[in-house]
Enzyme design. Sequence first.
Site, PDB file in Angstrom:
ATOM      1  N   ASP A  54       0.556  -4.404  12.808  1.00 45.21           N
ATOM      2  CA  ASP A  54      -0.012  -4.761  11.508  1.00 45.21           C
ATOM      3  C   ASP A  54      -0.048  -6.288  11.392  1.00 45.21           C
ATOM      4  O   ASP A  54       0.997  -6.937  11.388  1.00 45.21           O
ATOM      5  CB  ASP A  54       0.832  -4.168  10.385  1.00 45.21           C
ATOM      6  CG  ASP A  54       0.195  -4.353   9.011  1.00 45.21           C
ATOM      7  OD1 ASP A  54      -0.733  -5.178   8.884  1.00 45.21           O
ATOM      8  OD2 ASP A  54       0.630  -3.679   8.058  1.00 45.21           O
ATOM      9  N   ASN A  65       4.132  -9.726   6.780  1.00 42.09           N
ATOM     10  CA  ASN A  65       5.120  -9.164   7.697  1.00 42.09           C
ATOM     11  C   ASN A  65       5.935 -10.235   8.399  1.00 42.09           C
ATOM     12  O   ASN A  65       6.826  -9.920   9.189  1.00 42.09           O
ATOM     13  CB  ASN A  65       4.423  -8.285   8.747  1.00 42.09           C
ATOM     14  CG  ASN A  65       3.818  -7.038   8.136  1.00 42.09           C
ATOM     15  OD1 ASN A  65       4.264  -6.580   7.089  1.00 42.09           O
ATOM     16  ND2 ASN A  65       2.786  -6.502   8.769  1.00 42.09           N
ATOM     17  N   SER A  99       0.799  -1.219   0.000  1.00 43.85           N
ATOM     18  CA  SER A  99       0.000   0.000   0.000  1.00 43.85           C
ATOM     19  C   SER A  99       0.830   1.266   0.000  1.00 43.85           C
ATOM     20  O   SER A  99       0.463   2.262  -0.626  1.00 43.85           O
ATOM     21  CB  SER A  99      -0.943   0.010   1.210  1.00 43.85           C
ATOM     22  OG  SER A  99      -0.202  -0.096   2.402  1.00 43.85           O
ATOM     23  N   MET A 128      17.569  -2.517   3.799  1.00 41.10           N
ATOM     24  CA  MET A 128      17.806  -3.540   4.816  1.00 41.10           C
ATOM     25  C   MET A 128      18.549  -4.720   4.216  1.00 41.10           C
ATOM     26  O   MET A 128      18.486  -4.962   3.012  1.00 41.10           O
ATOM     27  CB  MET A 128      16.473  -4.047   5.378  1.00 41.10           C
ATOM     28  CG  MET A 128      15.591  -2.987   6.013  1.00 41.10           C
ATOM     29  SD  MET A 128      13.920  -3.614   6.353  1.00 41.10           S
ATOM     30  CE  MET A 128      13.256  -3.705   4.683  1.00 41.10           C
ATOM     31  N   LYS A 180      13.115  -0.909   0.261  1.00 37.14           N
ATOM     32  CA  LYS A 180      11.695  -0.530   0.260  1.00 37.14           C
ATOM     33  C   LYS A 180      11.591   0.932  -0.163  1.00 37.14           C
ATOM     34  O   LYS A 180      12.147   1.821   0.482  1.00 37.14           O
ATOM     35  CB  LYS A 180      11.079  -0.742   1.644  1.00 37.14           C
ATOM     36  CG  LYS A 180       9.577  -0.463   1.671  1.00 37.14           C
ATOM     37  CD  LYS A 180       8.878  -1.104   2.864  1.00 37.14           C
ATOM     38  CE  LYS A 180       9.300  -0.486   4.175  1.00 37.14           C
ATOM     39  NZ  LYS A 180       8.452  -0.975   5.306  1.00 37.14           N
TER      40      LYS A 180
END
Length: 451
Positions: free
Chosen positions: A294, A299, A146, A251, A164
């Site tokens: 979340d 995740n 999202s 990361m 990311k």
Amino acid sequence: MSSSKKPRAINNSNESAVPSGRFARLSRFGALATTVAGSVVKNGTKQLAQGKRPKLSSLLLTPKNALRVADQLAQLRGAAMKLGQLVSMDAGDMLPPQLAEIMAKLRQDAKHMPRKQLLAVLEKEWGENWRERVREFNLTPIAAASIGQVHEAISLDGQKLAIKIQYPGVRDSIDSDIDNVATILRFTGLVPRTFDLAALLAEAKKQLHEEADYLREAEYIAKYTDALGEDERFEIPTVNGDLTTRGILAMRYVEGVPIEQMAHATQPVRDKIATTLFELLFKELLGMRLMQTDPNFANYRYNPKTGKVVLLDFGATRSFDKELVDGYVDVMNAAKAGSREMMLRAATRIGYFDHTTAQHHREMVLDLMDLACEPFCTEGCFDFGSTDLAARIRDKGFELGEDRKFWHAPPIDCLFIHRKLGGLFLLVTRLKARVDVSKSSDITSCAKLKR
């Protein structure tokens, strides 16, 4: 920038530019409202011609309209899609069952940015010479969600990275997106007009602004690494500080498979994974008073080679006051003691009720608490694979949610804790795992974890 890999073919059907301007996004919402309104008029006229007296809610809450809303939120991404995901994850309180499945598509991967838009973001965040900051960079994303999408890269010192990258305009559009989605929720009748959304909307804006700050997320990754770094059951990716900005999070790439795929593993492996996740939940709440809230399955990943649960995405991390945590300890102790009166006092302490709450509404909330605490009160292993607990909680939630006279929202932090717990129940049920939850929630051992 050199590359030793042949780029994967881009699936253009899953690619669309992110509307980043305020006017562009507003026009999308306007077009959506117009389309839904047109559908209402058309279907209403048709039913009137047949001698029927249609209700507005039945005209608005149609599968086609839900699909229109879901598709548009997926195109917009950012806060609009994030809020839609939250609604679909908590559909037991908000959506009729026949629409929940349609809205659930928002929990799947979003469309990714076109390459031209991606390059513009990289240049903005890393500078015009961004290609010199990494040895390799795969321009084809490996995941999209999202708020941003993820790419593989190789650092200058040879380390494999997961990068990311935030969609353009996400931070600037959060407030207006949430206001526009709230208008649609009002228009479609998903929440009653008498319910005060102001506090929830303000908190949603605050939470999403925090999630959109990747420097903040990097700080929480460090905190989790400090708290869990010696626990060999977990693996947390380290952050590359030189490449991380507010809009890019770099990361170390961590190997793993989607955790829900472990539903095909042996029973002992599934039980171990589920037990690990429950112990993490209680360590977060009772020990760290810090929780990644979340519940999206994405995740978490699992590394079959090391047997470790991989923890990803700390953007939705929240801290909790000791008073709130103590209230939940009281709830668990009341459930184990089988005392409805103790649970009522604990729920009141937390803020589930106020002086205006009717007695039968209090009883319904306590029923839900009893159900949620059922695994904690079970001696030995609770078999999530053979229970209908999730369905019973869902049905009770529908019963309470459909009573429009009861729309008293508990403290905001409670909603995020519920969301995390509900997501965990769904995951371990998917794994058909058996967990000694009572042992996992041992308050003394959890409280020893450093904050």
